[in-house]
Design an enzyme around this catalytic site. Structure first.
Site, mmCIF file in Angstrom:
data_model
loop_
_atom_site.group_PDB
_atom_site.id
_atom_site.type_symbol
_atom_site.label_atom_id
_atom_site.label_comp_id
_atom_site.label_asym_id
_atom_site.label_seq_id
_atom_site.Cartn_x
_atom_site.Cartn_y
_atom_site.Cartn_z
ATOM 1 N N LYS A 191 44.155 51.895 43.561
ATOM 2 C CA LYS A 191 45.514 51.373 43.385
ATOM 3 C C LYS A 191 46.359 52.291 42.502
ATOM 4 C CE LYS A 191 44.107 46.582 44.190
ATOM 5 N NZ LYS A 191 44.931 46.241 45.363
ATOM 6 N N LYS B 47 48.734 44.537 39.403
ATOM 7 C CA LYS B 47 47.703 44.255 40.397
ATOM 8 C C LYS B 47 46.345 44.541 39.754
ATOM 9 C CE LYS B 47 49.842 47.029 43.221
ATOM 10 N NZ LYS B 47 49.987 46.355 44.497
ATOM 11 N N ARG B 48 45.295 44.193 40.463
ATOM 12 C CA ARG B 48 43.955 44.475 39.966
ATOM 13 C C ARG B 48 43.835 45.954 39.587
ATOM 14 N NH1 ARG B 48 39.325 45.630 43.303
ATOM 15 N NH2 ARG B 48 40.666 45.198 45.094
ATOM 16 N N HIS C 238 39.230 42.488 54.796
ATOM 17 C CA HIS C 238 40.274 42.815 53.843
ATOM 18 C C HIS C 238 40.137 44.197 53.219
ATOM 19 C CE1 HIS C 238 42.525 39.027 53.425
ATOM 20 N NE2 HIS C 238 41.389 38.427 53.682
ATOM 21 N N LYS D 132 56.302 40.229 47.975
ATOM 22 C CA LYS D 132 56.931 39.348 46.982
ATOM 23 C C LYS D 132 58.050 40.069 46.242
ATOM 24 C CE LYS D 132 52.385 37.270 46.414
ATOM 25 N NZ LYS D 132 51.131 37.350 45.640
ATOM 26 N N THR E 189 50.092 42.155 49.171
ATOM 27 C CA THR E 189 51.074 41.077 49.329
ATOM 28 C C THR E 189 52.084 41.122 48.188
ATOM 29 O OG1 THR E 189 49.529 39.541 48.237
ATOM 30 C CG2 THR E 189 49.614 39.508 50.654
#
Length: 807
Positions: A554, A548-549, A358, A660, A656
């Protein structure tokens, strides 16, 4: 009391009402007139559970009778969220339950809010595992999920004065009505000790042992066709109290073994910045992996006899590197407990195990200091050395160079010698898959380049997906109604039928109806966030969502710096027609990740300044949503207009959340990273906003010398925003608070925040222009909904089943 009317899928509201009252009286122990809302919630779950059990047992019985092959999915996280709405919907009993509860003055939606989010995960890895488990059941594939029954999970996030505060998540404080304890499924898990030669065999004699005991939760597939099992392990000490110590007055010391066992199942990802934290992580991973592998082998022997046929009846999938020790543990059981010769055991192991990678981040490709690993797992260390000798000899025979052989080795001999868990998983699996097309290709050329040279057919791609049941049908019922009216209900069973919406993308009536649903979702979210944070939001503004985290790759920081630049421009040019924006952030930072926690503080500092500034009017609002979890995502995603997927190219495996958001009609602003690339291919270039460097360009900049200082100095908006943050404009109580964070951009900018800023800033202004043309925006939103059905976890699981598991 025995009930005259059996409860099953298709039961009527009157039948359900009878069962709820019976459960309330005889299992909850309350008269309906005295019962409180939490009693009715428990009775509702237990009533639904009764409808599930028979299907669950029949699913298991059918697998045994047909000798079917099972999938075993090992994951350190299962971010399952709330289960009541999910199970009701999949069993087709939502409407009937609503009617039954209404007779007693209760609203089903209100009772659903009483269910705590199961604290069994943190981010995309765990939510993917939950989606996969639901799709496995929906596709009628026999499967077990294996993980840890965390008592406190990651943590409950509170924001105090803008800072993240970690508090224990107490989701189990009132029990869990969904789970079933399985006392018979208990296994001894050893640590330490020595390995003793017994002639033809060897025996590992652990210095300490704990008992792993199972709790099972049913996983309901769509329309209740199959119900699989999520089996989570809890830990118990063999001697919970040392009575002699207790009676001698050492009341705390007498409980030390129980405390040590309890620590294994308390917290997800305990901080690993201390030797004790590192050891606990390794203990956790071995604890749940060993229990799971023992359970799999026991079940196979019980029903199929010969352990040599394990690969014919079991497919073990490792979700990332956390359960990589499964390779050594399965070898130990096959060789030491079942007498297989090493080479034969090695073939059985490789045929049985698959490994999903991942991440390309080095810190996430776990490795353990060799002395720690050997002290805790001496027999497994021997087995790993034996595996390594075979792999390295194979590499030598294949003509690989010394440098390649060093990179392939399961033991990193440089610096403090370490066991490379990703390499162990790679060599011990017959299949190694990435989770998006770009990620898989980068695996071949970067972290696994040398292993790929040795095993050129082993790496394959399985692009991630999300379950449309939770992430469309359940979280956005208004949109579902509009879609059904437009194209019928075939998409409920085959989400790729959403493609029929393409023919209607330019239909103004459909665009208007979908926009009405979006606004209704925004109104509901604004009310919830007002209650949660006190910030008042305008539902007619563009809702720009970044959830998100919290991690530097990110790039929440890129978004925040651009927010400061936008704030400055709105104040400097009030005469322009600015598009009102609401910037919504959410996510947790690892407790020991200083910069991530500083980014959370920065988001809150910016929000405090911007939201109180009358000069921007209602043109810009910033809000950080505390304690982001699945239930909040189910509110945020249907209300989002814009989805932020802005990771540094080449660093996000898949994502992901991007799927969504698009499924719920949000446009994506993103880099060519992870699954963004494939989403762009499906929705079309005109219906997504792409900016920034590609993965190849990022690698080239890093290799050839990148000067972020020159980039910052050359961009007026970037320079002003960075200077404002660094000088304390947003932190007047501590002017130097963000000096080092901004200094990192000048000195290295590893995550290419400065490099991508101008492109990102321009892309955001192009979003403003798009928003002004609502007809075109709505058409793009419809095309996003229509064309992301391919990103269903059903499609992903079908590919795993065909290409990897053979089920």
């Amino acid at each position: 009391m025995s009930l005259d009317v059996p409860l099953s899928p298709g039961s009527k509201a009157a039948d359900i009402d009878i069962h709820i009252i019976d459960v309330l009286r005889h299992r909850v122990g309350k008269d309906e007139r005295a019962a409180k809302p939490h009693d009715w919630y428990t009775a509702t779950v237990l009533t639904l559970r009764d409808a599930i059990i028979d299907v669950w047992m029949e699913s298991t019985r059918h697998t045994y009778e047909t000798g079917g092959k099972r999938v075993y999915y090992l994951s350190l996280e299962f971010l399952i969220g709330r289960l009541l709405r999910d199970a009701l919907s999949n069993m087709g009993l939502t409407r009937e339950m609503e009617l039954a509860l209404r007779e007693h003055g209760f609203d089903l939606a209100a009772l659903e809010e009483l269910e705590p989010d199961a604290a069994l995960g943190n981010g995309g890895l765990g939510r993917l595992a939950a989606c996969f488990m639901e799709s496995l059941a929906s596709l009628d594939i026999p499967a077990y999920g294996y993980g840890i029954r965390y008592k406190n999970g990651m943590f409950r996030q509170r924001i105090d004065e803008g800072w993240q505060v970690e508090l224990p998540e107490t989701w189990l404080s009132h029990g869990n009505p969904w789970e079933f304890p399985r006392r018979e499924s208990a296994y001894l898990i050893g640590f330490g000790g020595e390995v003793v030669d017994r002639g033809e065999t060897v025996e590992w004699i652990p210095a300490e042992q704990v008992e792993a005991s199972a709790y099972d939760t049913p996983v309901v597939g769509w329309r209740g066709k199959r119900i699989n099992t999520l089996r989570l392990w809890t830990a118990r000490a063999l001697d919970p109290i040392q009575l002699d110590a207790f009676n001698a007055g050492d009341h705390v010391g007498a409980l030390v073994e129980e405390a040590r066992a309890d620590a294994l199942v308390r917290v997800l990802y305990p901080a690993d910045n201390t030797p004790a934290g590192l050891e606990l992580r390794l203990r956790q991973e071995f604890f749940f992996t060993s229990a799971s592998i023992q359970d799999i082998v026991r079940r196979h022997i019980q029903f199929h006899g010969d352990v040599r046929t394990l690969a014919d009846k079991a497919a073990i999938q490792l979700n990332d590197t956390h359960p990589s020790v499964a390779v050594a543990e399965l070898m130990r059981l096959l060789v030491d407990s079942h007498g297989l010769e090493f080479n034969e055991a090695w073939e059985v192991t490789k045929k049985t195990i698959g490994y999903t990678n991942h991440t390309l981040l080095p810190e996430a490709l776990e490795s353990w200091q060799l002395p720690l690993f050997e002290r805790l797992l001496p027999r497994h260390m021997q087995i790993i050395y034996a595996i390594n000798s075979r792999v390295l000899r194979e590499a030598r025979r294949a003509g690989l160079s010394d440098q390649q052989i060093s990179a392939i080795s399961l033991i990193d001999e440089h610096g403090d010698r370490r066991v490379r868990m990703a390499n162990l998983a790679f060599v011990g699996a017959h299949s190694v898959n990435g989770v998006a097309a770009l990620h898989t290709e980068l695996m071949k050329s970067t972290v696994f380049a040398d292993l790929h040279a040795l095993y050129p057919t082993r790496i394959n791609n399985k692009t991630n997906g999300v379950t449309p049941r939770r992430w469309l049908l359940q979280c956005n019922p208004g949109l579902v109604t509009v879609i059904k009216d437009a194209i019928g209900d075939a998409f409920l069973d085959d989400v790729e039928k959403l493609a029929d919406l393409n023919a209607l993308a330019n239909d103004p009536a459909l665009g208007e109806r979908i926009a009405e649903v979006k606004r209704s979702n925004k109104v509901a979210l604004a009310a919830h966030l007002k209650q949660l944070t006190g910030v008042r939001l305008d539902p007619d503004a563009l809702f720009d969502v970044h959830i998100k985290r919290i991690h530097e790759y990110k790039r929440q920081l890129l978004n925040l710096i651009e927010t400061v630049a936008l704030y400055d421009q709105i104040r400097s040019h009030p005469e322009r027609d600015w598009v009102p924006r609401v910037k919504i952030f959410g996510g947790k930072a690892a407790p020991s990740y200083h910069n991530a926690k500083l980014i959370i503080k920065l988001a809150n500092d910016i929000a405090r300044r911007v939201n109180s500034d009358p000069s921007v009017g209602g043109l810009l609002k910033v809000v950080f949503v505390p304690n982001y979890n699945v239930s909040l995502a189910e509110r945020l995603i249907p209300a989002a207009d814009l989805s932020e997927q802005i990771s540094t190219a080449g660093m996000e495996a898949s994502g992901t959340g991007n799927m969504k958001f698009a499924l719920n009609g949000a446009l994506t602003i993103g880099t060519l990273d992870g699954a963004n690339i494939e989403i762009k291919d499906h929705v079309g270039d005109d219906n997504i906003v792409i900016f920034g460097l590609t993965a190849e360009q990022v690698a080239e900049k890093r290799a050839n010398g990148y000067n972020p200082r020159a980039v910052i100095d050359g961009s007026r908006e970037l320079r002003q925003a960075v200077s404002a943050i660094a000088s304390g404009v947003f932190s007047p109580d501590e002017p130097d608070r963000y000096a080092s964070l901004m200094g990192g951009l000048y000195d290295s900018d590893w995550f290419m925040v400065a490099a991508d800023f101008d492109s990102y800033h321009a892309a955001q202004r192009s979003i403003d222009a798009r928003w002004e043309d609502q007809t075109a925006w709505r058409a793009s939103a419809i095309r996003n909904i229509a064309n992301v059905g391919w990103f269903s976890s059903d499609r992903t699981i079908r590919e795993y089943a065909t290409d990897i598991w053979g089920v």
